[in-house]
Design a protein around this motif. Structure first.
Motif, PDB file in Angstrom:
ATOM      1  N   VAL A 109      -3.510  10.137   6.782  1.00  0.00           N
ATOM      2  CA  VAL A 109      -2.151   9.865   6.821  1.00  0.00           C
ATOM      3  C   VAL A 109      -1.907   8.485   7.922  1.00  0.00           C
ATOM      4  O   VAL A 109      -1.728   7.075   6.974  1.00  0.00           O
ATOM      5  N   ASP A 110      -2.626   8.581   9.101  1.00  0.00           N
ATOM      6  CA  ASP A 110      -2.600   6.914   9.584  1.00  0.00           C
ATOM      7  C   ASP A 110      -3.621   5.744   9.227  1.00  0.00           C
ATOM      8  O   ASP A 110      -3.265   5.049   8.920  1.00  0.00           O
ATOM      9  N   ALA A 111      -4.746   6.042   8.031  1.00  0.00           N
ATOM     10  CA  ALA A 111      -5.406   5.126   7.757  1.00  0.00           C
ATOM     11  C   ALA A 111      -4.653   4.354   6.515  1.00  0.00           C
ATOM     12  O   ALA A 111      -4.571   3.784   6.222  1.00  0.00           O
ATOM     13  N   SER A 112      -3.591   5.906   5.266  1.00  0.00           N
ATOM     14  CA  SER A 112      -3.816   5.247   4.496  1.00  0.00           C
ATOM     15  C   SER A 112      -1.869   4.274   4.967  1.00  0.00           C
ATOM     16  O   SER A 112      -1.822   3.625   4.180  1.00  0.00           O
ATOM     17  N   ARG A 113      -1.564   4.926   6.311  1.00  0.00           N
ATOM     18  CA  ARG A 113      -0.074   3.436   6.639  1.00  0.00           C
ATOM     19  C   ARG A 113      -0.360   2.666   7.023  1.00  0.00           C
ATOM     20  O   ARG A 113       0.054   1.929   6.888  1.00  0.00           O
ATOM     21  N   ILE A 114      -1.816   2.311   7.646  1.00  0.00           N
ATOM     22  CA  ILE A 114      -2.028   1.073   7.820  1.00  0.00           C
ATOM     23  C   ILE A 114      -2.213   0.080   6.348  1.00  0.00           C
ATOM     24  O   ILE A 114      -2.189  -1.238   6.880  1.00  0.00           O
ATOM     25  N   VAL A 115      -2.528   0.417   5.391  1.00  0.00           N
ATOM     26  CA  VAL A 115      -2.867  -0.251   4.249  1.00  0.00           C
ATOM     27  C   VAL A 115      -1.909  -0.817   4.423  1.00  0.00           C
ATOM     28  O   VAL A 115      -1.337  -1.568   3.115  1.00  0.00           O
ATOM     29  N   TRP A 116      -0.311   0.468   4.235  1.00  0.00           N
ATOM     30  CA  TRP A 116       0.366   0.086   3.141  1.00  0.00           C
ATOM     31  C   TRP A 116       1.180  -0.960   4.537  1.00  0.00           C
ATOM     32  O   TRP A 116       2.103  -1.608   3.558  1.00  0.00           O
ATOM     33  N   GLU A 117       1.327  -0.564   5.074  1.00  0.00           N
ATOM     34  CA  GLU A 117       1.934  -1.623   5.905  1.00  0.00           C
ATOM     35  C   GLU A 117       1.673  -2.639   5.949  1.00  0.00           C
ATOM     36  O   GLU A 117       2.416  -3.917   6.179  1.00  0.00           O
ATOM     37  N   SER A 118       0.174  -3.390   5.799  1.00  0.00           N
ATOM     38  CA  SER A 118      -0.188  -4.766   5.418  1.00  0.00           C
ATOM     39  C   SER A 118       0.129  -5.010   3.957  1.00  0.00           C
ATOM     40  O   SER A 118      -0.435  -6.617   3.982  1.00  0.00           O
ATOM     41  N   ARG A 119       0.556  -3.937   3.422  1.00  0.00           N
ATOM     42  CA  ARG A 119       1.344  -4.737   1.279  1.00  0.00           C
ATOM     43  C   ARG A 119       2.139  -5.425   1.807  1.00  0.00           C
ATOM     44  O   ARG A 119       3.445  -5.164   2.464  1.00  0.00           O
ATOM     45  N   PRO A 120       2.311  -6.630   0.985  1.00  0.00           N
ATOM     46  CA  PRO A 120       4.248  -6.752   0.665  1.00  0.00           C
ATOM     47  C   PRO A 120       4.939  -5.622   0.058  1.00  0.00           C
ATOM     48  O   PRO A 120       5.113  -4.660  -0.298  1.00  0.00           O
TER      49      PRO A 120
END
Length: 133
Positions: free
Chosen positions: A105-116
């Motif tokens: 969950v944390d790894a996924s959120r990091i990627v999502w938060e880096s997206r426009p």
């Protein structure tokens, strides 16, 4: 509909009667726009009658050394299978499935938060369950 939802499509998508595919929306709103084939982890859609109870059938015999990862597309859209598996296997020795799921969950959120669009709340539902056998 009895729970306050409606089945429709986003603008630009073919109508349900043409494609046979619809999304669940809160009546009168443009969201959550949940594809009806994926409801795991979408709490907002639950308010309008969507259930996450799956139909499941398998002949696979899971035994010691196996790991089962059940996750929403908020995980699978940003993490590949190998990354998810490698991340969870770090916790197999302790049989710490809760921490393994949290790492996904944390790894996924990091990627999502880096997206426009992340600042505007455009982050998909992120849910993960890990079971060690």
């Amino acid at each position: 509909e009895a729970s306050g939802g409606e089945v429709s499509v986003f603008d630009g998508e073919p109508p349900v009667d043409v494609s046979g595919v619809g999304r669940v929306f809160m009546a009168g709103y443009e969201g959550p726009g949940l594809a009806t084939s994926r409801s795991f982890g979408d709490l907002l859609a639950k308010q309008v009658g969507v259930t996450a109870e799956p139909e499941f059938a398998s002949d696979a015999a899971l035994k010691g050394g196996h790991v089962l990862i059940v996750a929403s597309d908020g995980v699978w859209d940003v993490l590949d299978d190998n990354t998810a598996l490698t991340s969870t296997l770090e916790f197999v020795g302790e049989q710490d499935a809760e921490t393994a799921a949290g790492v996904l969950v944390d790894a996924s959120r990091i990627v999502w938060e880096s997206r426009p669009g992340a600042a505007e709340g455009r982050i998909d539902d992120i849910t993960a369950l890990v079971v060690f056998f």
